[in-house]
Design an enzyme around this catalytic site. Structure first.
Site, PDB file in Angstrom:
ATOM      1  N   LYS A  10       0.857  -1.187   0.000  1.00 22.22           N
ATOM      2  CA  LYS A  10       0.000   0.000   0.000  1.00 22.22           C
ATOM      3  C   LYS A  10       0.893   1.238   0.000  1.00 22.22           C
ATOM      4  O   LYS A  10       1.513   1.563   1.011  1.00 22.22           O
ATOM      5  CB  LYS A  10      -0.905   0.060   1.231  1.00 22.22           C
ATOM      6  CG  LYS A  10      -1.919   1.207   1.086  1.00 22.22           C
ATOM      7  CD  LYS A  10      -2.432   1.735   2.403  1.00 22.22           C
ATOM      8  CE  LYS A  10      -1.630   2.865   2.973  1.00 22.22           C
ATOM      9  NZ  LYS A  10      -1.572   4.085   2.188  1.00 22.22           N
ATOM     10  N   GLU A  66      10.373   1.718  10.132  1.00 23.31           N
ATOM     11  CA  GLU A  66      11.313   2.814   9.831  1.00 23.31           C
ATOM     12  C   GLU A  66      10.553   4.103  10.091  1.00 23.31           C
ATOM     13  O   GLU A  66       9.647   4.455   9.331  1.00 23.31           O
ATOM     14  CB  GLU A  66      11.767   2.755   8.367  1.00 23.31           C
ATOM     15  CG  GLU A  66      12.523   1.496   7.991  1.00 23.31           C
ATOM     16  CD  GLU A  66      13.907   1.416   8.609  1.00 23.31           C
ATOM     17  OE1 GLU A  66      14.389   2.428   9.152  1.00 23.31           O
ATOM     18  OE2 GLU A  66      14.493   0.327   8.569  1.00 23.31           O
ATOM     19  N   CYS A 105      13.596  11.617   6.337  1.00 21.00           N
ATOM     20  CA  CYS A 105      13.607  11.125   7.722  1.00 21.00           C
ATOM     21  C   CYS A 105      14.987  11.264   8.355  1.00 21.00           C
ATOM     22  O   CYS A 105      15.101  11.470   9.553  1.00 21.00           O
ATOM     23  CB  CYS A 105      13.143   9.679   7.758  1.00 21.00           C
ATOM     24  SG  CYS A 105      13.991   8.637   6.580  1.00 21.00           S
ATOM     25  N   GLU A 135       9.854  16.323  15.288  1.00 18.50           N
ATOM     26  CA  GLU A 135      10.188  16.216  13.870  1.00 18.50           C
ATOM     27  C   GLU A 135       9.325  17.214  13.101  1.00 18.50           C
ATOM     28  O   GLU A 135       8.095  17.113  13.105  1.00 18.50           O
ATOM     29  CB  GLU A 135       9.922  14.793  13.384  1.00 18.50           C
ATOM     30  CG  GLU A 135      10.366  14.592  11.958  1.00 18.50           C
ATOM     31  CD  GLU A 135      10.116  13.186  11.449  1.00 18.50           C
ATOM     32  OE1 GLU A 135       8.983  12.697  11.613  1.00 18.50           O
ATOM     33  OE2 GLU A 135      11.041  12.578  10.895  1.00 18.50           O
TER      34      GLU A 135
HETATM   35  P1  NAD Z   1       2.321   8.439   7.907  1.00 18.19           P
HETATM   36  O1  NAD Z   1       2.658   7.644   9.098  1.00 18.19           O
HETATM   37  O2  NAD Z   1       1.215   9.406   7.997  1.00 18.19           O
HETATM   38  O3  NAD Z   1       1.943   7.485   6.679  1.00 18.19           O
HETATM   39  C1  NAD Z   1       2.792   6.474   6.212  1.00 18.19           C
HETATM   40  C2  NAD Z   1       1.946   5.394   5.581  1.00 18.19           C
HETATM   41  O4  NAD Z   1       1.127   4.821   6.579  1.00 18.19           O
HETATM   42  C3  NAD Z   1       1.018   5.892   4.485  1.00 18.19           C
HETATM   43  O5  NAD Z   1       0.931   4.919   3.477  1.00 18.19           O
HETATM   44  C4  NAD Z   1      -0.301   6.006   5.218  1.00 18.19           C
HETATM   45  O6  NAD Z   1      -1.418   5.866   4.371  1.00 18.19           O
HETATM   46  C5  NAD Z   1      -0.218   4.851   6.179  1.00 18.19           C
HETATM   47  N1  NAD Z   1      -1.054   4.978   7.367  1.00 18.19           N
HETATM   48  C6  NAD Z   1      -1.506   6.109   7.958  1.00 18.19           C
HETATM   49  N2  NAD Z   1      -2.244   5.803   9.041  1.00 18.19           N
HETATM   50  C7  NAD Z   1      -2.253   4.451   9.140  1.00 18.19           C
HETATM   51  C8  NAD Z   1      -2.827   3.543  10.059  1.00 18.19           C
HETATM   52  N3  NAD Z   1      -3.551   3.951  11.112  1.00 18.19           N
HETATM   53  N4  NAD Z   1      -2.624   2.217   9.880  1.00 18.19           N
HETATM   54  C9  NAD Z   1      -1.883   1.773   8.841  1.00 18.19           C
HETATM   55  N5  NAD Z   1      -1.328   2.592   7.924  1.00 18.19           N
HETATM   56  C10 NAD Z   1      -1.500   3.923   8.076  1.00 18.19           C
HETATM   57  O7  NAD Z   1       3.678   9.098   7.472  1.00 18.19           O
HETATM   58  P2  NAD Z   1       3.891  10.062   6.240  1.00 18.19           P
HETATM   59  O8  NAD Z   1       3.330  11.384   6.624  1.00 18.19           O
HETATM   60  O9  NAD Z   1       3.434   9.435   4.986  1.00 18.19           O
HETATM   61  O10 NAD Z   1       5.484  10.116   6.160  1.00 18.19           O
HETATM   62  C11 NAD Z   1       6.224  10.987   6.925  1.00 18.19           C
HETATM   63  C12 NAD Z   1       6.841  10.285   8.107  1.00 18.19           C
HETATM   64  O11 NAD Z   1       7.566   9.147   7.683  1.00 18.19           O
HETATM   65  C13 NAD Z   1       7.847  11.126   8.839  1.00 18.19           C
HETATM   66  O12 NAD Z   1       7.639  10.995  10.219  1.00 18.19           O
HETATM   67  C14 NAD Z   1       9.182  10.533   8.463  1.00 18.19           C
HETATM   68  O13 NAD Z   1      10.204  10.714   9.353  1.00 18.19           O
HETATM   69  C15 NAD Z   1       8.845   9.115   8.301  1.00 18.19           C
HETATM   70  N6  NAD Z   1       9.803   8.448   7.424  1.00 18.19           N
HETATM   71  C16 NAD Z   1      10.709   7.579   7.968  1.00 18.19           C
HETATM   72  C17 NAD Z   1      11.650   6.960   7.160  1.00 18.19           C
HETATM   73  C18 NAD Z   1      12.650   6.001   7.723  1.00 18.19           C
HETATM   74  O14 NAD Z   1      13.200   5.244   6.958  1.00 18.19           O
HETATM   75  N7  NAD Z   1      12.895   5.964   9.006  1.00 18.19           N
HETATM   76  C19 NAD Z   1      11.664   7.219   5.807  1.00 18.19           C
HETATM   77  C20 NAD Z   1      10.734   8.119   5.290  1.00 18.19           C
HETATM   78  C21 NAD Z   1       9.798   8.717   6.114  1.00 18.19           C
END
Ligand code: NAD
Length: 480
Positions: free
Chosen positions: A179, A254, A288, A387
């Site tokens: 997804k 991650e 990130c 963050e």
């Molecule tokens: P997010 O957590 O809002 O969403 C990430 C994914 O999770 C999306 O596909 C979203 O649809 C899904 N999602 C949202 N709510 C969910 C739920 N309740 N259950 C299951 N899936 C759900 O994050 P984002 O805004 O898309 O990305 C930004 C964040 O990601 C930042 O905090 C960043 O630091 C982190 N990030 C971490 C890494 C790493 O490798 N550590 C890499 C990139 C981004």
């Protein structure tokens, strides 16, 4: 798909990819995709449902025994064909990321399209050398694929995050339901165009687009998903871990970061600042691993602030398709609003503004935020702890190395970091003291074969390289 003109014709995708075919979703809901540089809707994908997830998981489960039993060299050959099909789309990938995320095209070409190709290439080579077996006394220890993997990915590096999960999972012999983020789903469709062209066996990798609360939750809670591999925010990672815990399913997480760039007194300051600013502003700060806290020795602090201000002036926000642009918009209006809120609160607390801020000029439309530098930031303040995920750099002075290490480690996160010093041994000594998954010394380059992941609330497990493949395996000990 013709992406040559901006704004382009609407990019409409109507299907899921399940069991090797493009198929109609169970329900008719759709999700609009926006160009964050203009605010215009540029595309549309289906809004998947739990029924679609059931279907895709069943397809992945059915494909698992055959794929797991496929010789590693043959799996590597499939990944090699996938690499070729993806490489043929590199230009289209870069343009699609520039459109749906707003990454400047030059950067999108190098990082958003280039990095996943590098990672996939590395996986082809690793896959051919699997499985690793070991003898311990009278035991033969074998690594077996963990099973069906549910992959849930974010929008900030929309293809890299997907490839960093799908490629090692497939190399290990797992099958996958993906997804992608609902904000940047079009790039994932290009991967599945490549999957189709590469002729991967049906059901080995499946695509269900949709929102987190619907499709993401359905994947994380699914009884037939053996491992949930998630990249995204720490808050969502926590929810996913709770859902998986109910059935003791494995999770790989991650998550977020608040990484420190430690610049010691004897560092090559112009280079450390230039690279540090570039890192903090990469992808509009939506990275990130971004070094969002710049820690500078007091003896060099004033000089560093001058250099930071000069460096930031080179990052004028603008049209991602203009070759001169180095800073694009943020991904969404909500994200831009969040980032502005962080800056406003820091300014209201009396934090010193060095560059950018609410009054800096911006393009007339789109979700832009000016690159912003705040100085004398207190290590305990919200700006130093939370963050921001935008083009905002906090600069913090320190008196000696012990204080620098204490400030760097004063975080609930532990994803990345950097150390700069003319004395490499001294820099390495500091690097060893940082509670974080990766540290770059004097600008050491990103290594796509090295393990990638976080300490503390930055996550669980590691991606990339051989350690990334191990994440998708179970260990079995056979006594003889
Ligand atoms: P997010 O957590 O809002 O969403 C990430 C994914 O999770 C999306 O596909 C979203 O649809 C899904 N999602 C949202 N709510 C969910 C739920 N309740 N259950 C299951 N899936 C759900 O994050 P984002 O805004 O898309 O990305 C930004 C964040 O990601 C930042 O905090 C960043 O630091 C982190 N990030 C971490 C890494 C790493 O490798 N550590 C890499 C990139 C981004």
């Amino acid at each position: 798909m013709d992406l040559a003109d901006a704004p382009p014709a609407l990019l409409v995708r109507r299907h899921l990819h399940v069991a090797g075919d493009w198929v109609e979703p169970a329900d008719g809901g759709t999700i609009p995709v926006e160009n964050p540089a203009t605010g215009e809707v540029i595309g549309q994908v289906p809004a998947g449902t739990p029924a679609d997830v059931d279907w895709a998981v069943a397809a992945a489960r059915a494909a698992f025994p055959g794929w797991a039993a496929t010789a590693p060299a043959e799996r590597a050959a499939h990944l090699d064909r996938l690499h070729a099909a993806l490489a043929a789309r590199a230009d289209e990938i870069a343009r699609t990321v520039a459109l749906e995320l707003g990454t400047p095209l030059k950067l999108a070409t190098r990082v958003q399209a280039g990095l996943p190709l590098t990672v996939l290439r590395g996986m082809v080579d690793l896959a051919a050398r699997l499985p690793a077996e070991e003898t311990i006394g009278n035991s033969l220890v074998v690594r077996e694929p963990v099973g069906v993997v549910g992959s849930i990915t974010p929008w900030n590096y929309p293809l890299h995050q997907v490839v960093a999960k799908v490629a090692p999972a497939l190399a290990a012999g797992c099958t996958v339901v993906l997804k992608p983020s609902e904000l940047t789903p079009l790039t994932a469709y290009l991967l599945f165009d490549a999957v189709t062209e590469a002729g991967l066996p049906p059901g080995v990798v499946n695509l269900v687009p949709g929102t987190g609360p619907v499709v993401g939750v359905a994947i994380a809670a699914h009884p037939d998903v053996d491992l949930v591999s998630f990249t995204g925010s720490t808050a969502t990672g926590r929810r996913i871990a709770h859902l998986a815990a109910d059935r003791i399913a494995r999770v790989a997480l991650e998550l977020g970061g608040k990484s420190a760039n430690v610049i010691l007194a004897d560092a090559d300051l112009p280079t450390a600042v230039k690279v540090g600013v570039g890192n903090a502003l990469l992808n509009s700060g939506q990275t990130c691993t971004a070094w969002t806290r710049m820690l500078v020795h007091r003896d060099r602090y004033a000089e560093a602030l001058d250099l930071v201000a000069a460096a930031v002036a080179g990052y004028r926000p603008g049209d991602p398709f203009d070759p001169a642009t180095r800073l694009g918009p943020l991904v969404s209006a909500a994200q831009a609003e969040r980032v502005r809120g962080h800056v406003d609160r820091a300014l209201a607390d009396g934090t010193r503004l060095v560059a950018g801020g609410p009054d800096a000029p911006l393009p007339p439309r789109g979700h832009f935020v000016a690159p912003t530098v705040l100085a004398d930031v207190h290590p305990d303040s919200a700006l130093a702890q939370e963050e921001v995920f935008g083009p905002v750099l906090a600069v913090i002075p320190f008196a000696d190395t012990d204080e620098a290490v204490a400030i760097a480690n004063n975080s609930r996160y532990g994803l990345a970091g950097a150390v700069w010093s003319a004395d490499e041994e001294a820099a390495l000594a500091v690097a060893r003291r940082l509670r974080t998954g990766q540290v770059d010394v004097n600008g050491g380059a990103f290594n796509p074969l090295a393990p990638f992941g976080g300490y503390k609330q930055s996550g669980l497990g590691r991606e990339l390289g051989g350690y990334g493949v191990e994440e998708f395996t179970e260990l079995k000990a056979i006594q003889r």
